[in-house]
Design an enzyme around this catalytic site. Sequence first.
Site, mmCIF file in Angstrom:
data_model
loop_
_atom_site.group_PDB
_atom_site.id
_atom_site.type_symbol
_atom_site.label_atom_id
_atom_site.label_comp_id
_atom_site.label_asym_id
_atom_site.label_seq_id
_atom_site.Cartn_x
_atom_site.Cartn_y
_atom_site.Cartn_z
ATOM 1 C CB THR A 1 -0.899 0.050 1.261
ATOM 2 O OG1 THR A 1 -0.094 0.476 2.366
ATOM 3 C CG2 THR A 1 -1.523 -1.287 1.588
ATOM 4 C CB CYS A 2 0.415 4.858 -0.344
ATOM 5 S SG CYS A 2 -1.013 5.090 0.688
ATOM 6 N NE ARG A 32 0.508 -1.089 6.499
ATOM 7 C CZ ARG A 32 1.011 -1.020 7.723
ATOM 8 N NH1 ARG A 32 1.905 -1.888 8.115
ATOM 9 N NH2 ARG A 32 0.611 -0.081 8.557
ATOM 10 C CD GLU A 54 -6.345 2.820 6.619
ATOM 11 O OE1 GLU A 54 -7.243 2.834 5.777
ATOM 12 O OE2 GLU A 54 -5.270 2.226 6.468
ATOM 13 C CD GLN A 107 -7.374 3.544 1.196
ATOM 14 O OE1 GLN A 107 -6.776 4.236 2.030
ATOM 15 N NE2 GLN A 107 -7.229 3.705 -0.084
ATOM 16 C CD GLN A 142 -4.809 -0.417 1.179
ATOM 17 O OE1 GLN A 142 -4.522 -0.452 2.382
ATOM 18 N NE2 GLN A 142 -4.588 0.657 0.445
ATOM 19 N N GLY A 155 -13.228 26.356 -5.650
ATOM 20 C CA GLY A 155 -12.064 25.476 -5.687
ATOM 21 C C GLY A 155 -12.451 24.148 -6.304
ATOM 22 C CB THR A 156 -11.912 22.517 -9.222
ATOM 23 O OG1 THR A 156 -10.833 23.361 -9.630
ATOM 24 C CG2 THR A 156 -13.228 23.128 -9.599
ATOM 25 C CD GLU A 164 -5.267 15.774 -2.630
ATOM 26 O OE1 GLU A 164 -5.316 15.177 -1.560
ATOM 27 O OE2 GLU A 164 -4.205 16.176 -3.165
HETATM 28 N N1 NAP Z 1 -5.822 18.438 0.193
HETATM 29 C C1 NAP Z 1 -6.292 18.364 1.413
HETATM 30 O O1 NAP Z 1 -6.614 17.300 1.923
HETATM 31 C C2 NAP Z 1 -6.461 19.631 2.218
HETATM 32 C C3 NAP Z 1 -7.012 19.526 3.488
HETATM 33 C C4 NAP Z 1 -7.207 20.685 4.225
HETATM 34 C C5 NAP Z 1 -6.875 21.918 3.689
HETATM 35 N N2 NAP Z 1 -6.310 22.000 2.472
HETATM 36 C C6 NAP Z 1 -6.045 23.344 1.974
HETATM 37 O O2 NAP Z 1 -6.982 23.576 0.934
HETATM 38 C C7 NAP Z 1 -6.404 24.444 -0.034
HETATM 39 C C8 NAP Z 1 -6.500 23.775 -1.383
HETATM 40 O O3 NAP Z 1 -5.728 22.609 -1.308
HETATM 41 P P1 NAP Z 1 -5.922 21.449 -2.368
HETATM 42 O O4 NAP Z 1 -5.152 20.286 -1.866
HETATM 43 O O5 NAP Z 1 -7.322 21.303 -2.690
HETATM 44 O O6 NAP Z 1 -5.120 22.111 -3.589
HETATM 45 P P2 NAP Z 1 -5.162 21.717 -5.113
HETATM 46 O O7 NAP Z 1 -5.656 20.340 -5.283
HETATM 47 O O8 NAP Z 1 -3.841 22.121 -5.664
HETATM 48 O O9 NAP Z 1 -6.259 22.734 -5.686
HETATM 49 C C9 NAP Z 1 -6.056 24.088 -5.614
HETATM 50 C C10 NAP Z 1 -7.313 24.802 -6.003
HETATM 51 O O10 NAP Z 1 -7.073 26.191 -5.780
HETATM 52 C C11 NAP Z 1 -7.408 26.923 -6.966
HETATM 53 N N3 NAP Z 1 -6.526 28.069 -7.077
HETATM 54 C C12 NAP Z 1 -5.187 28.095 -7.054
HETATM 55 N N4 NAP Z 1 -4.734 29.363 -7.136
HETATM 56 C C13 NAP Z 1 -5.834 30.150 -7.225
HETATM 57 C C14 NAP Z 1 -6.041 31.543 -7.332
HETATM 58 N N5 NAP Z 1 -5.007 32.392 -7.384
HETATM 59 N N6 NAP Z 1 -7.282 31.998 -7.391
HETATM 60 C C15 NAP Z 1 -8.314 31.176 -7.344
HETATM 61 N N7 NAP Z 1 -8.203 29.855 -7.252
HETATM 62 C C16 NAP Z 1 -6.978 29.339 -7.186
HETATM 63 C C17 NAP Z 1 -7.221 25.947 -8.090
HETATM 64 O O11 NAP Z 1 -8.093 26.289 -9.105
HETATM 65 P P3 NAP Z 1 -7.659 26.594 -10.593
HETATM 66 O O12 NAP Z 1 -8.163 25.492 -11.414
HETATM 67 O O13 NAP Z 1 -8.385 27.831 -10.853
HETATM 68 O O14 NAP Z 1 -6.176 26.728 -10.626
HETATM 69 C C18 NAP Z 1 -7.688 24.630 -7.447
HETATM 70 O O15 NAP Z 1 -9.079 24.501 -7.541
HETATM 71 C C19 NAP Z 1 -4.973 24.702 0.382
HETATM 72 O O16 NAP Z 1 -4.903 25.962 0.981
HETATM 73 C C20 NAP Z 1 -4.672 23.589 1.372
HETATM 74 O O17 NAP Z 1 -3.758 24.023 2.349
HETATM 75 C C21 NAP Z 1 -6.115 20.892 1.715
#
Ligand code: NAP
Length: 418
Positions: A49-50, A52, A112, A114, A118, A187-188, A190
Amino acid sequence: MNQDIINARVTFRNSPIHVLEKFTFKDLDDAYSHFKKHSGLSECVILQTCNRVELFGTAKDYDLEKIKKTWASLAGLEEAAFKENLELSENEEVYHHLLKLTSGLDSMVLGEEQILGQIKNSITAARQAKFSGERLNTLFDKAIQIGTRVRNSTGISRGGISVGSMAVKLAEENVDDLKTKRILLIGTGESATLVAKSLKKRAYEFFISSRTLERSKAFAETLGGKPIRFEEVLSGFDKYDVLFVATSAPYFLVTYDRIKQAMDTKQNGIMILDLSNPRTVDEKVATLPGIKLMNLDQIAELVDKNMRSRIGKVSAVENIISEELLVVEASMKRLDAEPIVKDVFKNIDLLRIKELQKALQMLGETDEKRVKIIEELTKAVVESIVSAPMNNLRKASEQGNPELLDAASKLFDYNKKD
Ligand SMILES: NC(=O)c1ccc[n+]([C@@H]2O[C@H](COP(=O)([O-])OP(=O)(O)OC[C@H]3O[C@@H](n4cnc5c(N)ncnc54)[C@H](OP(=O)(O)O)[C@@H]3O)[C@@H](O)[C@H]2O)c1
């Protein structure tokens, strides 16, 4: 003990992920075929897995150097790479480790789910590769059953929640009649995906916006939501009652001025959940009447608190594991008696058939019904004589009495063939 069961593993506990990756097998079929040929193991299951890479194996007098050599050649590593990273367990320790795995106690996120799937996939793949046998199949089947039971009875897997689900839960708790409200997700990536999944699961309709409309459209196709232009969103926050903001923008998208402007005309309030770090919602908006703001720290703290309820269940899980460990040990020891038991039954049955045919020939018996009666009689006699000693042999094996197995091997002229 006929065969040792071993577990050799490289996991996140000893190795950072970038190191762990080097130990992975790129092609599992190829890995199985190499381990079959070169490792000296008689059975083998690979769990990858990622977090182990683990090898479960059986062998009489296993040779760790051979195992490492095979592993190293498959992963393209020097054997020395194992020095710092490899952990090794034998027999009872392996049972214990596998029970902890199936129960979620050894996972990075406690409890968890998962890992259980696995492990099921791993034993299925090993069966398909024809490299797991009676021992590992029995061990894995038992561990999967126990892991499932442990999770159901202790609730160690319950209460886990993603940041996205927690944000949706908070909106539900703070906004009356959320189903009737206009929800916007910005936002689109993760993080936004986690929010969207939770909204979709709970059947909330929502709007989705990202800098590029195409990306919002693609997101909406798989995760739901109604795509809406970014510019339209920024100038019209008054159209929404709940905002989830999850972007990596290095500046505030939801500014004080934009929200103030929206609130000038808006009748009811807005709940804003900022999942971004760094923040993309200006904290100052919370000073405006009708605005409720929650940031990532507050959301994450609640997620953490939620996870802590799992920690309280660890001792209950450990108690069940130590009880079940005795059952697993007994089942595995019982397997030591199986080759002799099978051999004895087979030899006696061959004798029975030989004597039966002789007798039928002497009687000149051809009537099918009578032949059947005589045959059943011979089976019943053999069964009633052999069953009790064979069951006693199994029990002795379960109780760890190898002397009786040795005696039985001599009595029944059984030669181990492993
Ligand atoms: N991943 C997690 O599990 C997680 C958990 C908690 C918090 N976070 C926080 O959530 C935020 C997003 O993380 P992520 O993991 O989802 O990042 P990601 O997958 O890289 O996605 C980033 C998103 O931000 C948008 N974006 C980037 N620059 C922008 C700008 N200047 N203006 C408007 N939209 C912009 C992107 O849209 P475009 O298509 O327009 O570029 C994309 O939808 C971060 O601040 C991170 O610290 C993440």
